[in-house]
Write a protein that holds these residues in place. Sequence first.
Motif, mmCIF file in Angstrom:
data_model
loop_
_atom_site.group_PDB
_atom_site.id
_atom_site.type_symbol
_atom_site.label_atom_id
_atom_site.label_comp_id
_atom_site.label_asym_id
_atom_site.label_seq_id
_atom_site.Cartn_x
_atom_site.Cartn_y
_atom_site.Cartn_z
ATOM 1 N N CYS A 75 0.834 -1.192 0.000
ATOM 2 C CA CYS A 75 0.000 0.000 0.000
ATOM 3 C C CYS A 75 0.867 1.238 0.000
ATOM 4 O O CYS A 75 0.531 2.224 0.631
ATOM 5 N N THR A 115 -4.589 4.949 -2.292
ATOM 6 C CA THR A 115 -3.219 5.016 -1.777
ATOM 7 C C THR A 115 -2.689 6.442 -1.774
ATOM 8 O O THR A 115 -1.642 6.708 -1.196
ATOM 9 N N ALA A 157 -5.407 4.570 2.842
ATOM 10 C CA ALA A 157 -4.500 3.467 2.540
ATOM 11 C C ALA A 157 -3.880 2.904 3.811
ATOM 12 O O ALA A 157 -3.400 3.634 4.654
ATOM 13 N N CYS A 185 -4.624 -3.084 1.441
ATOM 14 C CA CYS A 185 -3.981 -3.504 0.199
ATOM 15 C C CYS A 185 -3.739 -5.008 0.155
ATOM 16 O O CYS A 185 -3.834 -5.624 -0.905
#
Length: 265
Positions: free
Chosen positions: A39, A182, A187, A192
């Motif tokens: 991420c 992101t 994020a 992720c």
Amino acid sequence: MHARRLVAVLATLTAVLAATGCGPGDSGQDSASTTEASCGRSDASPVGRQGESEELAAAVGWISREPVRVTTDSAEATGQGVMDARRRTATMSYTLKKNDRMILVTLEEDDVYFAMLNVPGISFGTMYSLSRTEVPAGSYLDVDPTDLGGARRLVDAVVSVQSGGEQAATGKRRLAGAVDLTATWYANEDLCRKFGDKVRAVPFTATVDDQGRLVEYVVELHALAPELGDARTNWEALGMPTNPQRPGASQPAGDVRALLEAFEG
């Protein structure tokens, strides 16, 4: 689930504002193919400043020029408050839906003050303070005084945008597209690992009023998993300067940052 600001709201976004978002819980999805996903923060994939993208970029500017009222709503929390980016001040309150705990936040330039309600062992009258450099990333206190509510950060993270048409009765225009999480505060590594590159193109909608001002931004997190819901931030002109009072110095000793992380965890 780790509580995340959406808002913001995005005001702060609105917030402060925030918007409030969160990392995903266990939705039962097979994430084996994305366990190595990273991420790492990106600058998104700019779509250029033309057409609807140019309109959206222009629409966010008013939030940094006028005092605004911000409201945020997500699967994790609701928030409301007022801010004045020119004076780098804001006051916000967030209520966590899972336990009805509340955090009240005051921003004065690079100083952040907060108090908590409905937290066992914590007196509501107790005021804590941190400098912005001490605030954990993604916290409700993670506020940039030059981009209160994160509106500019959300707009800059747009990777595609197109017109959704105009409402004849109100003159408001609807824009839709995708945003790269992101490049925002949403994020985190859990997000992720679970959803991989999907986090780099999450659907959003935005509403621009008849004066060309961004008044709503919705990140459709349900596209990643239904339990994430949507993260919504609304702005409206306050019509008068804000006048927050700088709270007194932090009273308690101890690890204030750890206390904040425990509250938001």
